[in-house]
Write an enzyme that holds these catalytic residues in place. Structure first.
Site, PDB file in Angstrom:
ATOM      1  N   LYS A   1      -6.668   4.440   5.737  1.00 56.76           N
ATOM      2  CA  LYS A   1      -6.627   3.611   4.871  1.00 56.76           C
ATOM      3  C   LYS A   1      -7.663   2.486   4.470  1.00 56.76           C
ATOM      4  O   LYS A   1      -8.329   2.483   5.151  1.00 56.76           O
ATOM      5  CB  LYS A   1      -5.172   2.672   5.215  1.00 56.76           C
TER       6      LYS A   1
ATOM      7  N   ASP B   1       0.392  -1.551  10.841  1.00 55.46           N
ATOM      8  CA  ASP B   1      -0.106  -0.676   9.708  1.00 55.46           C
ATOM      9  C   ASP B   1       0.479   0.742   9.695  1.00 55.46           C
ATOM     10  O   ASP B   1       0.208   1.659   8.917  1.00 55.46           O
ATOM     11  CB  ASP B   1      -1.689  -0.227   9.975  1.00 55.46           C
TER      12      ASP B   1
END
Length: 308
Positions: free
Chosen positions: A16, A144
């Site tokens: 990401k 996350d």
């Protein structure tokens, strides 16, 4: 031999990039309040889980020696969590991790492995967990991890685990400069707190990045570039001052913009198109400012099973 021939399941999970990372005050639970926009990119780890008589963990690929091959490994914790959720008597499994995502690089490599472990263990043990169940388990593993399951582009709030999918019409071309040494996420947050205290800064709750969200919805990469933002960047630069040289080299090579990714120390550069990304990557590779340089695009899907 295919992992499927050995009764295994394999998941592919993306890295990401935080297009925006606003960090608010420290909460009572020890986390910071966040407002962040995640984007999943085409840099993947693969996690394979097979039946075994005891827990075994193997890590291959980029910086594999820096990844723990014991029960503290996030993929292993994910597999054990699925076993507990499914009320299995044991969590014995062989876990193989093939890494492309930088370790301790601010790109959620450990979180990606956890998401891969959740999905592969669910398939191996025929749990058929729903996306909501996976996201709930993911939130217990790390801030996350839910986004690693979801992928695409999303607005994260809370400590980053509360997700709202975001309309993104941009085709984003990236260059990733992987730093020569890693950074610990807790260390970067502590340094941010220290810098703020040093300035007697009153930290407000993080706001929603509406201008950036509008640029994504409009598909306007040029408008998006100057809106990339990371509140953790000053702390990462304080701990690794050489990152300033990396950021400067990327923009001088022709990138539209460059920022530290998440808690760093990877630096990511938004480029006008794939050809521009190749050109920027070539120049960065020869500049000596990074251990390695990669290109990627996004957004891409989150954790997915790899079928034979």
């Amino acid at each position: 031999m295919s992992p499927f021939a050995l009764g295994g399941a394999r998941a592919r999970v993306p890295a990401k990039i935080n297009l925006h990372l606003g960090v608010g005050p420290l909460r009572d639970d020890g986390y910071h309040e966040l407002s962040t926009v995640f984007c999943a990119i085409s840099l993947f780890d693969e996690v394979t889980v097979r039946s075994a008589d005891h827990l075994r963990i193997t890590v291959n690929g980029d910086s594999a020696r820096q990844v723990p091959a014991d029960p503290t490994n996030l993929a292993a914790q994910a597999v054990m969590l699925v076993a507990e959720y499914l009320e299995r008597q044991d969590a014995n499994a062989e876990i193989e991790i093939d890494k492309q995502i930088p370790v301790a690089g601010g790109m959620a490599g450990g979180s990606a492995d956890a998401a891969g472990g959740l999905l592969a263990a669910s398939r191996l043990w025929r749990g058929d967990l729903s996306r909501d169940e996976l996201l709930s388990l993911a939130a217990a593993l790390g801030s996350d991890v839910p986004f690693s399951v979801l992928g695409g582009t999303a607005l994260g709030t809370g400590r980053g685990e509360k997700l709202l999918p975001v309309l993104n019409r941009c085709e984003l071309s990236w260059v990733i400069a992987v730093a020569k040494t890693g950074l610990s996420t807790p260390d970067v947050y502590r340094e941010l707190d220290r810098l703020r205290a040093e300035r007697d800064e009153i930290v407000p709750p993080p706001g929603r990045p509406d201008a950036l969200l509008r640029a994504l919805a409009a598909g306007d990469v040029t408008a998006l570039a100057p809106l990339l933002h990371n509140d953790l960047q000053p702390a990462a630069l304080s701990l690794q001052p050489m990152l300033r040289r990396t950021l400067r080299a990327g923009t001088e090579a022709g990138a539209l913009a460059g920022i530290v990714s998440g808690s760093g120390p990877s630096c990511v550069f938004l480029c006008a198109d794939p050809d521009a990304a190749v050109s920027v990557a070539a120049e960065l590779s020869g500049s000596g400012v990074a251990r390695s340089v990669k290109t990627a695009f996004g957004p891409v899907a989150g954790a997915r099973l790899v079928t034979p």
